[in-house]
Design a protein around this motif. Structure first.
Motif, PDB file in Angstrom:
ATOM      1  N   ILE A  27       0.832  -1.202   0.000  1.00  0.00           N
ATOM      2  CA  ILE A  27       0.000   0.000   0.000  1.00  0.00           C
ATOM      3  C   ILE A  27       0.866   1.252   0.000  1.00  0.00           C
ATOM      4  O   ILE A  27       0.646   2.188  -0.771  1.00  0.00           O
ATOM      5  CB  ILE A  27      -0.978  -0.012   1.192  1.00  0.00           C
ATOM      6  CG1 ILE A  27      -2.014  -1.129   0.984  1.00  0.00           C
ATOM      7  CG2 ILE A  27      -1.668   1.336   1.362  1.00  0.00           C
ATOM      8  CD1 ILE A  27      -2.975  -1.321   2.132  1.00  0.00           C
ATOM      9  N   ASP A  28       1.903   1.273   0.825  1.00  0.00           N
ATOM     10  CA  ASP A  28       2.696   2.495   0.943  1.00  0.00           C
ATOM     11  C   ASP A  28       3.780   2.639  -0.112  1.00  0.00           C
ATOM     12  O   ASP A  28       4.196   3.769  -0.400  1.00  0.00           O
ATOM     13  CB  ASP A  28       3.296   2.585   2.347  1.00  0.00           C
ATOM     14  CG  ASP A  28       2.274   3.080   3.345  1.00  0.00           C
ATOM     15  OD1 ASP A  28       1.937   4.269   3.291  1.00  0.00           O
ATOM     16  OD2 ASP A  28       1.783   2.278   4.160  1.00  0.00           O
ATOM     17  N   THR A  29       4.248   1.553  -0.703  1.00  0.00           N
ATOM     18  CA  THR A  29       5.243   1.716  -1.771  1.00  0.00           C
ATOM     19  C   THR A  29       4.656   2.405  -3.001  1.00  0.00           C
ATOM     20  O   THR A  29       5.262   3.353  -3.517  1.00  0.00           O
ATOM     21  CB  THR A  29       5.897   0.367  -2.116  1.00  0.00           C
ATOM     22  OG1 THR A  29       6.780  -0.003  -1.047  1.00  0.00           O
ATOM     23  CG2 THR A  29       6.703   0.451  -3.402  1.00  0.00           C
ATOM     24  N   PRO A  30       3.487   1.996  -3.507  1.00  0.00           N
ATOM     25  CA  PRO A  30       2.931   2.785  -4.619  1.00  0.00           C
ATOM     26  C   PRO A  30       2.641   4.226  -4.228  1.00  0.00           C
ATOM     27  O   PRO A  30       2.840   5.145  -5.030  1.00  0.00           O
ATOM     28  CB  PRO A  30       1.656   2.025  -5.006  1.00  0.00           C
ATOM     29  CG  PRO A  30       1.362   1.107  -3.878  1.00  0.00           C
ATOM     30  CD  PRO A  30       2.674   0.799  -3.242  1.00  0.00           C
ATOM     31  N   LYS A  31       2.197   4.437  -2.994  1.00  0.00           N
ATOM     32  CA  LYS A  31       1.961   5.810  -2.534  1.00  0.00           C
ATOM     33  C   LYS A  31       3.248   6.628  -2.576  1.00  0.00           C
ATOM     34  O   LYS A  31       3.271   7.759  -3.096  1.00  0.00           O
ATOM     35  CB  LYS A  31       1.398   5.787  -1.111  1.00  0.00           C
ATOM     36  CG  LYS A  31       1.262   7.163  -0.475  1.00  0.00           C
ATOM     37  CD  LYS A  31       0.935   7.061   1.010  1.00  0.00           C
ATOM     38  CE  LYS A  31       1.012   8.414   1.693  1.00  0.00           C
ATOM     39  NZ  LYS A  31       0.833   8.318   3.166  1.00  0.00           N
ATOM     40  N   LEU A  32       4.343   6.070  -2.056  1.00  0.00           N
ATOM     41  CA  LEU A  32       5.603   6.806  -2.007  1.00  0.00           C
ATOM     42  C   LEU A  32       6.155   7.054  -3.407  1.00  0.00           C
ATOM     43  O   LEU A  32       6.694   8.131  -3.694  1.00  0.00           O
ATOM     44  CB  LEU A  32       6.615   6.039  -1.151  1.00  0.00           C
ATOM     45  CG  LEU A  32       7.949   6.724  -0.862  1.00  0.00           C
ATOM     46  CD1 LEU A  32       7.753   8.103  -0.247  1.00  0.00           C
ATOM     47  CD2 LEU A  32       8.802   5.847   0.056  1.00  0.00           C
ATOM     48  N   LEU A  33       6.013   6.083  -4.292  1.00  0.00           N
ATOM     49  CA  LEU A  33       6.442   6.301  -5.674  1.00  0.00           C
ATOM     50  C   LEU A  33       5.660   7.445  -6.312  1.00  0.00           C
ATOM     51  O   LEU A  33       6.237   8.320  -6.974  1.00  0.00           O
ATOM     52  CB  LEU A  33       6.264   5.018  -6.487  1.00  0.00           C
ATOM     53  CG  LEU A  33       7.305   3.921  -6.274  1.00  0.00           C
ATOM     54  CD1 LEU A  33       6.859   2.632  -6.951  1.00  0.00           C
ATOM     55  CD2 LEU A  33       8.672   4.347  -6.802  1.00  0.00           C
ATOM     56  N   MET A  34       4.346   7.457  -6.112  1.00  0.00           N
ATOM     57  CA  MET A  34       3.532   8.514  -6.719  1.00  0.00           C
ATOM     58  C   MET A  34       3.876   9.880  -6.133  1.00  0.00           C
ATOM     59  O   MET A  34       3.965  10.877  -6.862  1.00  0.00           O
ATOM     60  CB  MET A  34       2.050   8.186  -6.558  1.00  0.00           C
ATOM     61  CG  MET A  34       1.599   7.030  -7.448  1.00  0.00           C
ATOM     62  SD  MET A  34      -0.184   6.696  -7.439  1.00  0.00           S
ATOM     63  CE  MET A  34      -0.370   5.814  -5.895  1.00  0.00           C
ATOM     64  N   LEU A  35       4.094   9.955  -4.828  1.00  0.00           N
ATOM     65  CA  LEU A  35       4.502  11.224  -4.221  1.00  0.00           C
ATOM     66  C   LEU A  35       5.848  11.696  -4.760  1.00  0.00           C
ATOM     67  O   LEU A  35       6.149  12.895  -4.736  1.00  0.00           O
ATOM     68  CB  LEU A  35       4.581  11.079  -2.700  1.00  0.00           C
ATOM     69  CG  LEU A  35       3.247  10.933  -1.962  1.00  0.00           C
ATOM     70  CD1 LEU A  35       3.496  10.575  -0.500  1.00  0.00           C
ATOM     71  CD2 LEU A  35       2.420  12.214  -2.059  1.00  0.00           C
ATOM     72  N   SER A  36       6.644  10.744  -5.265  1.00  0.00           N
ATOM     73  CA  SER A  36       7.970  11.059  -5.802  1.00  0.00           C
ATOM     74  C   SER A  36       7.947  11.293  -7.308  1.00  0.00           C
ATOM     75  O   SER A  36       9.010  11.449  -7.921  1.00  0.00           O
ATOM     76  CB  SER A  36       8.941   9.918  -5.467  1.00  0.00           C
ATOM     77  OG  SER A  36       8.955   9.654  -4.073  1.00  0.00           O
ATOM     78  N   GLY A  37       6.749  11.289  -7.911  1.00  0.00           N
ATOM     79  CA  GLY A  37       6.626  11.602  -9.323  1.00  0.00           C
ATOM     80  C   GLY A  37       6.635  10.409 -10.251  1.00  0.00           C
ATOM     81  O   GLY A  37       6.769  10.578 -11.470  1.00  0.00           O
ATOM     82  N   ILE A  38       6.467   9.207  -9.716  1.00  0.00           N
ATOM     83  CA  ILE A  38       6.470   7.992 -10.532  1.00  0.00           C
ATOM     84  C   ILE A  38       5.117   7.314 -10.379  1.00  0.00           C
ATOM     85  O   ILE A  38       4.777   6.814  -9.296  1.00  0.00           O
ATOM     86  CB  ILE A  38       7.600   7.039 -10.103  1.00  0.00           C
ATOM     87  CG1 ILE A  38       8.955   7.732 -10.230  1.00  0.00           C
ATOM     88  CG2 ILE A  38       7.566   5.756 -10.922  1.00  0.00           C
ATOM     89  CD1 ILE A  38      10.112   6.955  -9.632  1.00  0.00           C
ATOM     90  N   GLY A  39       4.333   7.309 -11.449  1.00  0.00           N
ATOM     91  CA  GLY A  39       3.003   6.725 -11.379  1.00  0.00           C
ATOM     92  C   GLY A  39       2.184   7.145 -12.585  1.00  0.00           C
ATOM     93  O   GLY A  39       2.714   7.712 -13.556  1.00  0.00           O
TER      94      GLY A  39
END
Length: 513
Positions: A258-270
């Motif tokens: 749950i948190d890895t996709p969230k952190l990637l998206m917050l970092s501009g990857i998604g």
């Protein structure tokens, strides 16, 4: 305190602890491990395995509410651990090697190095297992042992399974159990201490000078120089100030499905359109981030017990049952956990009776076909993500679970359970037709808490990771946790998640030699 290391690992959970421990075995390599939660050292609430159910919805739990479900239970919530050791510090420690067929299918999808011939040796390396067979490890960090047959209701249940035609079958034998039952193996020590990734990989090396573990360090985003990951920004434990830590070699995200996709998206990857919706600059348009969330949905059927149930247990869920609902499968599509507890967390609100002296069977769909999503609610890292498992959006899943409720009744109707099974509490004897059972399931089902495959490896362009766990489109960034699975394994996935950590550490050593 230095803020530059060779590697920065974000998330001290099931895989992250293994990555950090293995990398720091080389005294010339420096590693910083960031964990958003507190340490588990000396914390009996975490370390004593038989307390695990009290951790649900506690301060150790991120406690993610799910989005309203069209076909499922909208009251359900996903427990994700907020403590060193991650979900291995929070779960029931049921320990399985994944079926060879799962891993070989991963490899057949183009993921070289992920077949059973490659991953089984990692299981052997990580475990000290009391089970029979030369395939088992005897000197690894994770203690895995067989549950002793001390629960008399459980003994009767296994006899009832045999009477129903489901034989008692060894687990973790190296051969996939498609139709069989037994006491579980668990990753726990003889004294009842959970053998979590933290206990197993980190506790023995807490004084290692080249490994720095920072707890209460909540990652905000990955930092980049162009497309190279350079480090991580995180909220300091004072909950006010942002700090940065840099990685000379690579950053590894191990914050879970749950948190890895969230952190990637917050970092501009998604998914680019989704990121722009919140004003996040798009570094990589990666539509597969957070787009294929998988899980093991779980139903429940419970009986009042005619005799006193056990008042002590290794972890209250000590027996597993596997079977198939259709012919010709090479893996089971239905699994049950037996609980020496009522497990009424989603039935009482619906008006079903309960009892404190009860037992239950929980049918779960091992190869569910309903895929969900993880999405941002805002650009603020403190906001919980929108988790939508989309339960039962594929009819296969409801069909399998409905068959599970019916099979559970057949097992408990066997002569061996006559001295134990009282009244059926839920769904109750009046719920008989497939439609009635499906209605009950949709209102009361839970999860086995196995979210996975939300940042999957794959050769296709829309898969976010390559076979070496590298995030496509950038450099120096990998993912090592259950989100990286191309699909969720058939069994409880925690030991496989630890093996992913072992595999990631090997890859990092090879690629940075």
């Amino acid at each position: 305190m230095t803020d530059q290391f060779d590697y920065v690992v974000v998330g001290g959970g099931s895989a992250g602890a293994a990555v950090a421990s293995r990398l720091s075995e080389d005294p010339d390599v420096t590693v910083c491990l960031l964990e958003a939660g507190p340490s588990d050292v000396g914390d009996r609430n975490i370390l004593e395995l038989n307390r695990w159910m009290a951790l649900l919805e506690s301060g150790y739990d991120w406690d993610y509410l799910i989005e309203p479900q069209e076909n499922g239970n909208s009251f359900m919530r996903h427990a994700r651990a907020r403590v060193l050791g991650g979900c291995s510090s929070h779960n029931s420690c049921i320990a399985f090697w994944a079926p060879a067929e799962d891993l070989d299918e991963w490899e057949s999808m183009g993921l070289t190095g992920w077949g059973a011939k490659d991953v089984f040796p990692l299981y052997k390396r990580l475990e000290t297992n009391d089970g029979p067979g030369e395939h088992h490890g005897r000197s690894g960090p994770v203690t895995i042992r067989s549950v002793p047959p001390k629960d008399p209701c459980g003994v009767a249940l296994l006899e009832a399974c045999a009477q129903q035609g489901i034989p008692t079958t060894e687990f973790n034998s190296g051969t996939t159990v498609t139709h069989g039952a037994n006491w579980f193996q668990i990753n726990a020590r003889e004294d009842g201490t959970r053998s979590s990734s933290s206990v197993s990989y980190l506790h023995p090396v807490l004084d290692r000078p080249n490994l720095e573990i920072r707890t209460n360090a909540w990652a905000r985003k990955v930092t980049f120089d162009g497309t190279r990951a350079t480090g991580v920004q995180y909220l300091d434990e004072d909950q006010i100030h942002t700090r940065s830590v840099s990685a000379r070699r690579e950053v590894v995200l191990s914050t879970g499905a749950i948190d890895t996709p969230k952190l990637l998206m917050l970092s501009g990857i998604g998914p680019a359109e989704h990121l722009r919706e919140f004003g996040i600059d798009v570094l990589v348009d990666s539509p597969g981030v957070g787009s294929t969330l998988q899980d093991h949905p779980e139903g429940v059927i419970s009986w009042d017990a005619k005799q006193p149930m056990v008042t002590d247990s290794t972890q209250w869920w000590e027996i597993g049952i596997f079977t198939q609902t259709e012919e010709g499968l090479d893996r089971p599509d239905l699994m049950f956990h037996y609980g020496s507890v009522p497990f009424d967390m989603h039935t009482v609100r619906q008006g079903y009776p309960t009892s404190e002296n009860a037992f239950c069977l929980t049918p779960n769909v091992t190869r569910a076909r309903s895929n969900g999503t993880v999405r941002l609610r805002s650009r603020d890292f403190r906001d919980k993500p929108a988790v939508d498992p989309k339960y039962f959006t594929h009819p296969h899943d409801m069909r399998v679970m409905t068959e599970g409720i019916k099979l559970a009744r057949k097992i408990v109707e066997q002569p061996a359970m006559r001295e134990w099974a009282g009244a059926e509490l839920f769904p109750g004897p009046d719920v008989r037709t497939d439609d009635e059972i499906a209605d009950y399931i949709s209102r009361t089902h839970n999860t086995v808490y196995h979210p996975a495959a939300s940042v999957p490896m794959g050769t296709e362009a829309d898969k976010p990771l390559d076979a070496r766990l590298r995030v496509k489109g950038v450099h120096g960034l990998r993912v090592a946790d259950a989100s990286a699975m191309p699909f969720l394994v058939t069994v409880n996935p925690n030991i496989t998640t630890m093996a992913i950590g072992e595999k990631c550490s090997d890859m990092l050593k090879e690629d940075n030699a």
